[in-house]
Structures are given as C-alpha cells and as structure tokens.
Write a protein that holds these residues in place. Structure first.
Motif, short mmCIF file in Angstrom:
data_model
loop_
_atom_site.label_atom_id
_atom_site.label_comp_id
_atom_site.label_asym_id
_atom_site.label_seq_id
_atom_site.Cartn_x
_atom_site.Cartn_y
_atom_site.Cartn_z
N LEU A 233 12.10 39.51 -68.59
CA LEU A 233 13.55 39.61 -68.83
C LEU A 233 14.24 40.34 -67.67
O LEU A 233 13.67 40.57 -66.62
CB LEU A 233 13.80 40.34 -70.15
N ASP A 234 15.50 40.71 -67.90
CA ASP A 234 16.31 41.33 -66.85
C ASP A 234 15.80 42.74 -66.54
O ASP A 234 15.53 43.53 -67.46
CB ASP A 234 17.78 41.43 -67.29
N PRO A 235 15.66 43.09 -65.24
CA PRO A 235 15.20 44.44 -64.88
C PRO A 235 16.23 45.50 -65.27
O PRO A 235 17.44 45.25 -65.28
CB PRO A 235 15.03 44.36 -63.36
N LEU A 236 15.72 46.70 -65.55
CA LEU A 236 16.56 47.86 -65.83
C LEU A 236 16.21 48.94 -64.81
O LEU A 236 15.08 49.45 -64.79
CB LEU A 236 16.31 48.38 -67.26
N VAL A 237 17.17 49.31 -63.94
CA VAL A 237 16.91 50.30 -62.89
C VAL A 237 17.16 51.70 -63.45
O VAL A 237 18.27 52.01 -63.89
CB VAL A 237 17.80 50.03 -61.65
N ASP A 238 16.12 52.52 -63.41
CA ASP A 238 16.23 53.87 -63.95
C ASP A 238 16.75 54.84 -62.89
O ASP A 238 17.54 55.74 -63.19
CB ASP A 238 14.84 54.32 -64.45
N GLU A 239 16.31 54.71 -61.66
CA GLU A 239 16.82 55.47 -60.53
C GLU A 239 16.58 54.69 -59.24
O GLU A 239 15.66 53.89 -59.18
CB GLU A 239 16.18 56.87 -60.45
N PRO A 240 17.46 54.89 -58.23
CA PRO A 240 18.61 55.82 -58.10
C PRO A 240 19.76 55.43 -59.03
O PRO A 240 19.71 54.39 -59.69
CB PRO A 240 18.99 55.66 -56.63
N LEU A 241 20.81 56.26 -59.00
CA LEU A 241 21.90 56.14 -59.96
C LEU A 241 23.23 55.78 -59.32
O LEU A 241 24.29 56.14 -59.84
CB LEU A 241 22.04 57.45 -60.74
N ASN A 242 23.21 55.10 -58.18
CA ASN A 242 24.45 54.74 -57.47
C ASN A 242 25.28 56.00 -57.16
O ASN A 242 26.49 56.04 -57.37
CB ASN A 242 25.29 53.75 -58.28
#
Length: 606
Positions: A233-242
């Motif tokens: 499924l779609d990736p979820l970026v935990d870090e960095p945080l923009n």
C-alpha cells in the motif's frame, strides 16, 4: 463535359449504389476482424468495420458507401425494426438468437474499387442458474486497498443515445450505497470498492440497458474479480518531518529517513536520499553519502530506514533541502529537511542568498516582462550572429491556414486578416515570404499535393482561428469539401509538429474563446494552446468581439444576428499595422530569424 468526366461520373454512381453486386463482386479482401464479438440470446451485439482508415483509402476526399451483408444469405442488411440498426461502420443486432451467429461482411465501395472485411459473431447459450457470460475478462483487486472494476463496454457507451448500468456480484444486484457508509459505489461505468477483502473475490457482471434510434437493447459483460492477497500500500514517512535541522560547521551530522509500507508478501520497496534533485551516492569516500537501506518486516508490512551522513558539515551544504523519497508497488511519498547553521555569525550567507535571490527574481521579472522587446532588439542590432535561413532548403517563411468562405458561411474576419493584414505586414514591411492556399497555389494543382508540398517547404505554420472555427464538428457528420481540406491542413501540420518535430506552429487567436467553444477544439490544437500559448489578436483590438456567439448555436443564428456580428467585427480589425503593437511584436518573435541577410530599417522594427 468530356468523355473522361462522364465515365468517372457514371462509374461513381455505379460503385456507390450497386448493393446487389455483393455476390461475386471482386473486392480487396482484408480478411477477418481480429476481435470476435460474443453474445447470448436476448442481448444486443455491436460489430464494427475498421476499413474506414487512412491505410485503406483517403476517406477525407474520396466518396464512399458502406454496406453490411449476412454471409449466409448475402442479403444487404438495412434498418429493421426491433432487430437491426446500421450506423455507417457500425452494425447493431438486437434480440440475438442462436441463428444469428456467423459472419457479417462489411463492404466499402469507392469510385476506384471496393474493400471488404468479415466480422464474426459468436452466440453462446447461457448456462442455467448462471447470470454471467460464458466469456469473461479478469481484473485484479488489491487486498485492503480502495480499488475499482471497469465495465468493458466503454466503446458501446460512446455511441448509444442514453444508458443505465447495473452491476451484479454472483448474480445478486449491487446497490449504490452511501460513500461514507457502504463499500460499493458506482461511478459512470466503474464499480468502486472500499477496503477490498478476500470475500470480494467472485464474478461481477455489468449490464447496460440502452436506447439507440428508438430501439431498446441490453448488453452484458462478466468480469472475474481476483483479489490479490499479496499487496503493497501507500508508504507512510515517519521522519524527516518537512522541517529544518541546525548543525555546527566543521562537525559531523547524521540524519535518518524512516518509513513504513503496509503490505503482505515480498515486494520491492525503495528508499533513497537526494539533495534537491541530485542523487546522493552510497560511496563513503564522498563528502556526503547515504548508508545502505535497512528493512525490517512484521505482520503489518515493512519498515525502511536509511541514514544520511555528513562527515563534516560545510558552508556549501547549508540552506539546501535534503529529501527522502520512498516508492512502493502502489504509490510514492517524500519528506525533507533543510540544513541551517546554529549561530548568528552564519547570517551573512543568508543575506547574500536573499540578495542574490532578489536580484535574480528582479532580473527574471524584467526579462519575462520585456523578453520579446529584448530579443527583437538583439536581432535588429546583431543580425550577423544568426544563421542565414536561405540555405535550409525551405521556400516559404510561413504557411498560413485560416477558416475560409464556403457555401455562404462567412468567415470574413479571418479572410480579411489572413489575405490582407498578414501579408501587408509580414511581406510588405518585414520581407517575409508567405504561402496562402488559393493565392499562391498553381492553377489546377491538387489541393492535397499543394498542402503537403507547401507545408514541407515552410519554416513555420500560422494557424488563424476564431471561437467558431471548429464549431461545425459538432453539427455535421459529414464535412464540406473546404472543411475537409482545412482539416487536412491541420492534421498535416500537427503530424509534423507533434510527431516529427519538424515544424513550428504559431497559433493566432482572433477573438476571446469561451469554455463552450473550447469543447469543440481538436485535441492537438488544445495541446499546443496549453503548451506554447496563442498570440491573441483580440487583446490588441479597440473593441472586443461580442462574445454572445456560442459553439452550441453557431448554426442556429438568424440573418439579423449575422449582420450584427459583421458590424461588431468591423471594429475588431481597427488597430493599425504599427510594428510597435504588442501583437505584431509577438508574431515577429515567433517568425524565423532571417540572419545577416535580414536588414529591416529602424522604422519597420522587424
């Protein structure tokens, strides 16, 4: 009328009306249509003849007639209430019976010969207690994701007068539910499924009930919905945080990118670091490098990690976005951080950066605002820097195509502009050489040859159009001869522009275009208009054209409205031919550069 013309006339009538000659008639045989048509008793079927194509004959200028025959009887098929509808290259058969199975022959006759092709209709008996069709297609659904099934009747939908679609799963009707509550929702010819699960495996049937020229019919297609249990499924970026990260100059720094990809089974997921859009190497001998990707799987999916290393933070690394990119089988995501200094002594680079940015922005604005004036001035002052175009093998600087007069449909404004104003300025003042069909073509020369040869011999093509130029496409199934060669001009130009890249098209827009009129524009013209824009004559006009004319009613205007349009258009062409006009500057900007041979005096400013 001489004998050759009389022979051609009678032969044309003989070819186009002789339907009784199908048996034994010698036609070029194109064999069987590759796609078979499957149906069941009670349904309708659509057969399509693919012979009306440029590789068979030039249907845009050659007259032709299409006939359909049943190979069992060789009787020509015509409209039969409740059973047959013939729409040119399309044959509809309603209320199919087992006896309707067989070959159906399409014959196209022209004054120069005929062509035939066979279509196969296969009729299968329905299986008791089965609502699906014997021949099915497979479509994959992704487990635990929102997915969709598409009804394979798109081609039929475009032709019928009106229709409704009902979906079934394992013979049970699917009701359109509230998107916030239910899992199934229909949208046009698609069935949207929320949170796909293994229970969604099964047979799906879409049934289209439609009306066509007073006939009511039904067509169904069955899809095997296969739920793909192994999914990503779609990736979820935990870090960095923009966000931003502060670092001390001369010290090392490490930053982690961490992402989670929900899924089941083995899939390829990729995580990389980039500085702006520059790939960062994994070679640890570089000043900045990224470590190998680390994967850790659990029952819900896979965790991805990759470290970005700065052995020594340097000043040139600051104020740059370092972005972590994550790809899964289904989607892409990214997140970034900006590296900033930790103390105030590093504010100087910020001011330098801001000053440089401000100067660059101001320069870019000035250039963008006065780009055309700057380029034209440079051409005039330094003509020796440009290559002379006389040796490129071209004869004309531009080929001019425009909507012309035909059958009382007046395009007088476009005629006046293309035949008088353009030549008066470009040829009279600037020394360019234009080709205008009808003005420069040889007497008796075939239009197709004149168009192809002249476009090939031209460095540019100027396409002049108004809001109503392409309206007729929405009102007539058969183009007039002038509309046909004008369409051929456009097609030839677009082919050389979009496919070969050998010709540059200059779009000249005579009046402000409304969204309704844009809907009738050819896709190739819309693509060019979006990509490069158009030179708008109407912006330089003293009085804008009355925009009450819409494409939907371009054939319904009465004579009084036509007269008012002519009076209003008279003012559209009131601007002078001054070379300082914004319009003429833009046109000269897109015209070819004549090089050192070009020596327009200052008064013409060409």
């Amino acid at each position: 009328m001489d004998l050759s013309h009389m022979w051609f006339y009678f032969f044309s009538i003989f070819c186009l009306t002789g339907s009784s000659r199908a048996v034994g008639e010698f036609c070029k045989d194109y064999g069987e249509e590759f796609d078979r048509v499957f149906s069941v008793p009670g349904d309708a079927a659509m057969l399509n003849c693919t012979l009306r194509a440029p590789n068979v004959f030039n249907y845009t200028i050659v007259p032709y007639n299409i006939s359909w025959y049943n190979s069992k009887t060789w009787r020509e098929l015509t409209r039969e209430k409740g059973k047959v509808v013939v729409q040119g290259t399309t044959l509809w058969i309603f209320n199919i019976e087992m006896e309707d199975a067989g070959y159906y022959v399409c014959i196209i006759r022209t004054p120069y010969g005929c062509f035939k092709q066979s279509n196969i209709l296969i009729v299968n008996q329905t299986i008791p207690d089965k609502c699906g069709r014997p021949y099915t297609t497979e479509q994959v659904l992704t487990n635990k994701a929102n997915d969709k099934l598409s009804c394979p009747l798109t081609q039929h939908i475009r032709i019928v007068d009106n229709y409704t679609i009902q979906w079934y799963k394992d013979c049970k009707p699917i009701k359109n539910s509230n998107p916030q509550r239910g899992r199934f929702m229909t949208y046009e010819e698609k069935l949207l499924i929320k949170d796909v699960c293994p229970e969604d495996n099964g047979s799906y049937t879409c049934t289209m009930t439609f009306n066509l020229e007073g006939h009511r019919g039904r067509i169904s297609e069955t899809i095997d919905g296969a739920v793909k249990m192994l999914y990503s499924l779609d990736p979820l970026v935990d870090e960095p945080l923009n966000d931003s990260v502060k670092a001390d100059l001369g010290f090392p720094l490490r930053k982690k990118c961490r992402a989670f990809v929900p899924g089941l089974g083995e899939h390829t997921e990729t995580l990389i670091w980039m500085a702006e859009w520059t790939f960062i190497s994994e070679n640890n001998s570089y000043d900045i490098y990224q470590e190998p990707q680390i994967e850790r799987r659990d029952k819900e999916g896979v965790w991805l990690e990759r470290l970005l290393n700065f052995p020594v933070v340097k000043e040139e690394y600051l104020y740059i976005n370092y972005t972590c990119h994550v790809w899964s089988y289904r989607e892409y995501r990214s997140a970034y951080f900006t590296l900033l200094p930790t103390d105030s002594k590093n504010l100087l680079p910020i001011w330098i950066l801001l000053t440089g940015l401000l100067m660059f922005t101001g320069s870019a604005f000035i250039y963008r605002r006065f780009k055309i004036d700057i380029v034209l001035m440079f051409r005039r002052m330094f003509p020796f820097l440009y290559t002379n175009t006389d040796s490129d093998g071209k004869v004309y600087d531009a080929y001019v195509t425009y909507p012309s007069l035909f059958g009382g449909e007046v395009s007088g404004e476009a005629e006046m502009f293309a035949l008088h104003m353009l030549p008066q300025f470009l040829e009279g003042k600037c020394g360019y050489k234009l080709f205008i069909l009808g003005r420069d073509s040889l007497p008796g020369q075939a239009i197709v040859d004149a168009v192809e040869e002249s476009i090939q011999a031209s460095r540019r093509l100027i396409l002049v159009y108004s809001g109503t130029t392409f309206c007729s496409r929405g009102h007539s199934d058969k183009d007039s001869p002038v509309e046909a060669w004008q369409s051929f001009e456009r097609q030839t130009a677009m082919h050389r522009t979009l496919l070969e890249g050998s010709l540059q098209v200059i779009l000249v827009e005579l009046e402000e275009i409304t969204p309704t009129q844009l809907a009738f524009f050819p896709e190739s013209v819309l693509h060019l208009r979006r990509r490069q824009g158009a030179i708008c004559w109407w912006k330089s006009s003293r009085v804008r054209r009355n925009r009450g004319l819409k494409c939907g009613g371009c054939r319904e205007m009465n004579e009084g409205e036509d007269r008012r349009g002519e009076l209003a258009s008279a003012s559209v062409f009131s601007p002078s031919l001054s070379s300082s006009s914004r319009f003429w500057k833009e046109l000269r900007y897109y015209m070819p550069v004549r090089g050192k041979r070009m020596s327009c005096p200052e008064r013409t400013a060409c």
